[in-house]
Design a protein around this motif. Structure first.
Motif, PDB file in Angstrom:
ATOM      1  N   GLU A   1     -37.017   2.212 -14.449  1.00 53.39           N
ATOM      2  CA  GLU A   1     -36.736   1.286 -15.551  1.00 53.39           C
ATOM      3  C   GLU A   1     -35.237   1.020 -15.661  1.00 53.39           C
ATOM      4  N   LEU A   2     -34.456   2.050 -15.400  1.00 54.50           N
ATOM      5  CA  LEU A   2     -33.005   1.911 -15.485  1.00 54.50           C
ATOM      6  C   LEU A   2     -32.475   0.981 -14.396  1.00 54.50           C
ATOM      7  N   ILE A   3     -32.904   1.199 -13.168  1.00 52.10           N
ATOM      8  CA  ILE A   3     -32.331   0.431 -12.063  1.00 52.10           C
ATOM      9  C   ILE A   3     -32.808  -1.022 -12.059  1.00 52.10           C
ATOM     10  N   THR A   4     -33.995  -1.286 -12.639  1.00 52.17           N
ATOM     11  CA  THR A   4     -34.459  -2.679 -12.681  1.00 52.17           C
ATOM     12  C   THR A   4     -33.669  -3.521 -13.676  1.00 52.17           C
ATOM     13  N   SER A   5     -32.874  -2.868 -14.525  1.00 49.14           N
ATOM     14  CA  SER A   5     -32.080  -3.616 -15.506  1.00 49.14           C
ATOM     15  C   SER A   5     -30.700  -3.999 -14.974  1.00 49.14           C
ATOM     16  N   TYR A   6     -30.426  -3.685 -13.694  1.00 50.26           N
ATOM     17  CA  TYR A   6     -29.143  -4.030 -13.083  1.00 50.26           C
ATOM     18  C   TYR A   6     -29.386  -4.822 -11.799  1.00 50.26           C
ATOM     19  N   PRO A   7     -28.459  -5.699 -11.424  1.00 54.65           N
ATOM     20  CA  PRO A   7     -28.612  -6.488 -10.194  1.00 54.65           C
ATOM     21  C   PRO A   7     -28.642  -5.577  -8.960  1.00 54.65           C
ATOM     22  N   PRO A   8     -29.450  -5.918  -7.942  1.00 56.80           N
ATOM     23  CA  PRO A   8     -29.537  -5.095  -6.719  1.00 56.80           C
ATOM     24  C   PRO A   8     -28.181  -4.879  -6.053  1.00 56.80           C
ATOM     25  N   GLU A   9     -27.325  -5.913  -6.030  1.00 59.10           N
ATOM     26  CA  GLU A   9     -26.026  -5.775  -5.382  1.00 59.10           C
ATOM     27  C   GLU A   9     -25.175  -4.729  -6.093  1.00 59.10           C
ATOM     28  N   LEU A  10     -25.243  -4.722  -7.421  1.00 58.50           N
ATOM     29  CA  LEU A  10     -24.487  -3.723  -8.184  1.00 58.50           C
ATOM     30  C   LEU A  10     -25.011  -2.322  -7.883  1.00 58.50           C
ATOM     31  N   LEU A  11     -26.322  -2.168  -7.750  1.00 60.22           N
ATOM     32  CA  LEU A  11     -26.905  -0.864  -7.447  1.00 60.22           C
ATOM     33  C   LEU A  11     -26.462  -0.363  -6.085  1.00 60.22           C
ATOM     34  N   ARG A  12     -26.380  -1.265  -5.126  1.00 54.01           N
ATOM     35  CA  ARG A  12     -25.913  -0.852  -3.787  1.00 54.01           C
ATOM     36  C   ARG A  12     -24.482  -0.354  -3.848  1.00 54.01           C
ATOM     37  N   ARG A  13     -23.652  -1.030  -4.626  1.00 53.78           N
ATOM     38  CA  ARG A  13     -22.262  -0.576  -4.770  1.00 53.78           C
ATOM     39  C   ARG A  13     -22.199   0.733  -5.548  1.00 53.78           C
ATOM     40  N   ALA A  14     -23.070   0.862  -6.570  1.00 57.36           N
ATOM     41  CA  ALA A  14     -23.054   2.066  -7.402  1.00 57.36           C
ATOM     42  C   ALA A  14     -23.417   3.295  -6.600  1.00 57.36           C
ATOM     43  N   LEU A  15     -24.269   3.133  -5.600  1.00 53.76           N
ATOM     44  CA  LEU A  15     -24.724   4.277  -4.826  1.00 53.76           C
ATOM     45  C   LEU A  15     -23.553   5.035  -4.217  1.00 53.76           C
ATOM     46  N   SER A  16     -22.587   4.315  -3.691  1.00 53.48           N
ATOM     47  CA  SER A  16     -21.410   4.949  -3.098  1.00 53.48           C
ATOM     48  C   SER A  16     -20.632   5.738  -4.143  1.00 53.48           C
ATOM     49  N   TYR A  17     -20.468   5.154  -5.317  1.00 52.12           N
ATOM     50  CA  TYR A  17     -19.762   5.848  -6.399  1.00 52.12           C
ATOM     51  C   TYR A  17     -20.515   7.114  -6.812  1.00 52.12           C
ATOM     52  N   LEU A  18     -21.843   7.016  -6.901  1.00 54.10           N
ATOM     53  CA  LEU A  18     -22.642   8.146  -7.365  1.00 54.10           C
ATOM     54  C   LEU A  18     -22.603   9.299  -6.377  1.00 54.10           C
ATOM     55  N   TYR A  19     -22.642   9.014  -5.086  1.00 52.40           N
ATOM     56  CA  TYR A  19     -22.524  10.067  -4.076  1.00 52.40           C
ATOM     57  C   TYR A  19     -21.173  10.774  -4.202  1.00 52.40           C
ATOM     58  N   THR A  20     -20.127   9.985  -4.366  1.00 49.76           N
ATOM     59  CA  THR A  20     -18.782  10.569  -4.486  1.00 49.76           C
ATOM     60  C   THR A  20     -18.661  11.376  -5.776  1.00 49.76           C
ATOM     61  N   LYS A  21     -19.218  10.836  -6.864  1.00 52.89           N
ATOM     62  CA  LYS A  21     -19.148  11.531  -8.150  1.00 52.89           C
ATOM     63  C   LYS A  21     -19.869  12.874  -8.082  1.00 52.89           C
ATOM     64  N   GLU A  22     -21.063  12.885  -7.488  1.00 53.24           N
ATOM     65  CA  GLU A  22     -21.822  14.126  -7.377  1.00 53.24           C
ATOM     66  C   GLU A  22     -21.081  15.141  -6.521  1.00 53.24           C
ATOM     67  N   THR A  23     -20.492  14.694  -5.432  1.00 48.31           N
ATOM     68  CA  THR A  23     -19.760  15.584  -4.531  1.00 48.31           C
ATOM     69  C   THR A  23     -18.564  16.205  -5.235  1.00 48.31           C
ATOM     70  N   ARG A  24     -17.748  15.367  -5.851  1.00 50.59           N
ATOM     71  CA  ARG A  24     -16.554  15.884  -6.532  1.00 50.59           C
ATOM     72  C   ARG A  24     -16.927  16.821  -7.670  1.00 50.59           C
ATOM     73  N   SER A  25     -17.994  16.475  -8.408  1.00 54.24           N
ATOM     74  CA  SER A  25     -18.415  17.321  -9.530  1.00 54.24           C
ATOM     75  C   SER A  25     -18.876  18.682  -9.046  1.00 54.24           C
TER      76      SER A  25
ATOM     77  N   LEU B   1     -25.825  14.969   1.110  1.00 47.10           N
ATOM     78  CA  LEU B   1     -26.603  14.418   0.000  1.00 47.10           C
ATOM     79  C   LEU B   1     -27.447  13.232   0.454  1.00 47.10           C
ATOM     80  N   GLU B   2     -26.913  12.446   1.369  1.00 47.54           N
ATOM     81  CA  GLU B   2     -27.667  11.311   1.883  1.00 47.54           C
ATOM     82  C   GLU B   2     -28.899  11.760   2.666  1.00 47.54           C
ATOM     83  N   MET B   3     -28.837  12.978   3.222  1.00 48.11           N
ATOM     84  CA  MET B   3     -29.969  13.510   3.977  1.00 48.11           C
ATOM     85  C   MET B   3     -31.011  14.171   3.082  1.00 48.11           C
ATOM     86  N   ALA B   4     -30.661  14.408   1.810  1.00 49.74           N
ATOM     87  CA  ALA B   4     -31.530  15.191   0.921  1.00 49.74           C
ATOM     88  C   ALA B   4     -32.902  14.567   0.735  1.00 49.74           C
ATOM     89  N   GLU B   5     -32.988  13.236   0.826  1.00 46.75           N
ATOM     90  CA  GLU B   5     -34.271  12.576   0.579  1.00 46.75           C
ATOM     91  C   GLU B   5     -35.132  12.494   1.835  1.00 46.75           C
TER      92      GLU B   5
END
Length: 502
Positions: free
Chosen positions: A187-211, A232-236
């Motif tokens: 439900e969360l991801i359907t409320s944002y444009p697909p292009e934004l989600l693709r860009r967000a993925l890179s930020y989220l991987y980096t955020k999780e790693t640094r955290s 993390l990219e291999m986790a799924e």
């Protein structure tokens, strides 16, 4: 209110611990029986103390208190294992044979043989309905379980004899289990444009790693960051709960000088230096000789939960926290513990493909909650483990301690992980996606005011966000001297419009 228990007799586990002088982690529920009065209870920090009226006194036999314990104190495999090692076999066999078809008797009989590995001199039952070993309305269980014909009991434990966590169905867990993690993410991801989600993925991987590194007060190099992001990219894509793969994970995320080829051969602990030649020990890890069996048991429990329809967050909590309590490697244990949360949630299809779930960021922002989830086990453990530290900081554990890590009540850890999942969905993901959405709007507004290169637009936004929405005179002079006062005001307003409300 503090209850006066000086005139009360211990019952259930309290009686058994006193009777046999066993060393075990405390149970969440303690019982005593008073000489008069009504049933009374107190609750504090997750611990419940009950004082029962005289009519509840179970009797003076060990078996009577074993039955009372299962009925009122719950199933505590650690205490039961320690007590069973002390009870003469003929005594427990005689008590069971006096009422072999009772539901608590059958459970005690099965648990005795399961925990000790010893078969009692009793004939198999040949009739009677099958009952659950763990009552599924009180505990999380593996379904459909395994039918044990000898006692006519369905064994639905979450693991095997080498490692078997217990997780109770508390009010909090039952209410939080209603969270449909995958549905909320979708439900969360359907409320944002697909292009934004693709860009967000890179930020989220980096955020999780640094955290994940920052929780351990580590600032990783660029190469170590990239390796962890790759992990993390291999986790799924595959199940990492196998010994060779866990070693491979450890090798990918630590300094090459501290890579392991097997589980650690030396005793380790978690502590901090508080003065010259003085260490404050927070946690003592299992002894190296106990690790192969404990870790094998952890991996078996993972398979039991994966195949036994155990809720995904319960599963992830038991295995990830079980791993960090084992601390099987010299370095990297905490990061692998948090990586396993991702791996199991992906395996159990709780996170949509193409989405990163920054749970470590929620842990980093809520350190007291994270510390409590670890200390719920480590604090009582530290009251039981006897150890020495030499002048070089080398630890020696004096007595057998493997049993303490084998049968852990992981209810507190499961509750904490549900909290972190909720925080991740409601805050970390939303904040990151909203930040990017606002960023896009701000960039567009800036471009409409001043047509300048993307690099300078990004720099302007970043510098303003670092300075409460305004560009400092020094940064203006060094990077944006070409802007007029009117243009600067328009650009600052564009940043403030999107970000001050968030």
């Amino acid at each position: 209110m503090v209850l006066d228990t000086t005139q009360n007799r211990p019952a259930g586990y309290a009686f058994l611990i006193e009777q046999y002088n066993v060393s075990a982690l405390p149970n969440w529920h303690t019982s005593t029986v008073s000489k008069a009065g009504m049933l009374r209870k107190t609750m504090q920090d997750g611990q419940v103390e009950s004082i029962f009226p005289p009519s509840y006194w179970p009797g003076d036999e060990t078996g009577d208190h074993l039955e009372f314990a299962l009925k009122y104190d719950g199933v505590n495999l650690g205490i039961l294992s320690a007590v069973f090692d002390m009870i003469p076999q003929e005594e427990i066999a005689a008590w069971i044979s006096s009422k072999p078809t009772g539901k608590y008797t059958r459970r005690i009989w099965l648990l005795y043989e399961f925990l000790t590995g010893r078969r009692l001199p009793l004939p198999d039952l040949t009739k009677g309905n099958y009952i659950e070993l763990l009552e599924s309305d009180r505990y999380y269980t593996a379904t459909p379980g395994r039918r044990i014909q000898r006692q006519r009991v369905i064994s639905n434990l979450l693991g095997g004899r080498e490692f078997c966590p217990i997780i109770r169905r508390t009010e909090k867990l039952v209410s939080m289990q209603e969270i449909d993690l995958r549905k909320q993410c979708e439900e969360l991801i359907t409320s944002y444009p697909p292009e934004l989600l693709r860009r967000a993925l890179s930020y989220l991987y980096t955020k999780e790693t640094r955290s994940s590194f920052e929780i351990e007060h580590i600032k990783p190099s660029a190469s170590r960051t990239e390796k962890f992001i790759g992990l993390l990219e291999m986790a799924e894509h595959k199940d990492f709960c196998e010994k060779p793969l866990l070693i491979e994970v450890q090798n990918r995320i630590v300094d090459p000088r501290f890579q392991d080829t097997d589980y650690r051969p030396s005793q380790n602990y978690v502590g901090q230096t508080i003065s010259f030649q003085r260490q404050l020990v927070h946690y003592v890890c299992p002894q190296p000789d106990d690790l192969p069996e404990l870790m094998a048991g952890l991996l078996v429990a993972h398979q039991v939960m994966k195949e036994g329809a155990v809720p995904a967050i319960i599963h992830a909590a038991a295995i990830s926290y079980g791993f960090v309590f084992m601390h099987p490697f010299e370095d990297g244990n905490g990061r692998i513990h948090r990586f396993l949360i991702h791996n199991i949630l992906f395996l159990r299809s709780q996170i949509p493909k193409g989405l990163m779930f920054p749970v470590s960021a929620a842990m980093l922002k809520n350190p007291a909650l994270y510390d409590h989830s670890l200390e719920a086990f480590s604090n009582p453990l530290m009251q039981l483990v006897d150890y020495d530290l030499d002048d070089l900081g080398q630890m020696t554990v004096q007595d057998e301690s493997g049993a303490f890590y084998r049968y852990i009540d992981m209810t507190a850890q499961a509750e904490a992980l549900y909290d972190f999942v909720k925080l991740t969905i409601e805050h970390e993901l939303v904040e990151e996606l909203d930040f990017l959405a606002n960023y896009d709007k701000t960039r567009q507004a800036i471009q409409e005011s001043v047509d300048m290169p993307d690099r300078l637009i990004d720099l302007f936004i970043r510098l303003c966000l670092q300075n409460n929405g305004r560009l400092s005179p020094k940064k203006r002079a060094s990077h944006f001297g070409f802007l007029t006062d009117t243009e600067l005001a328009d650009l600052e307003n564009a940043v403030q419009k999107e970000y001050t409300r968030n």
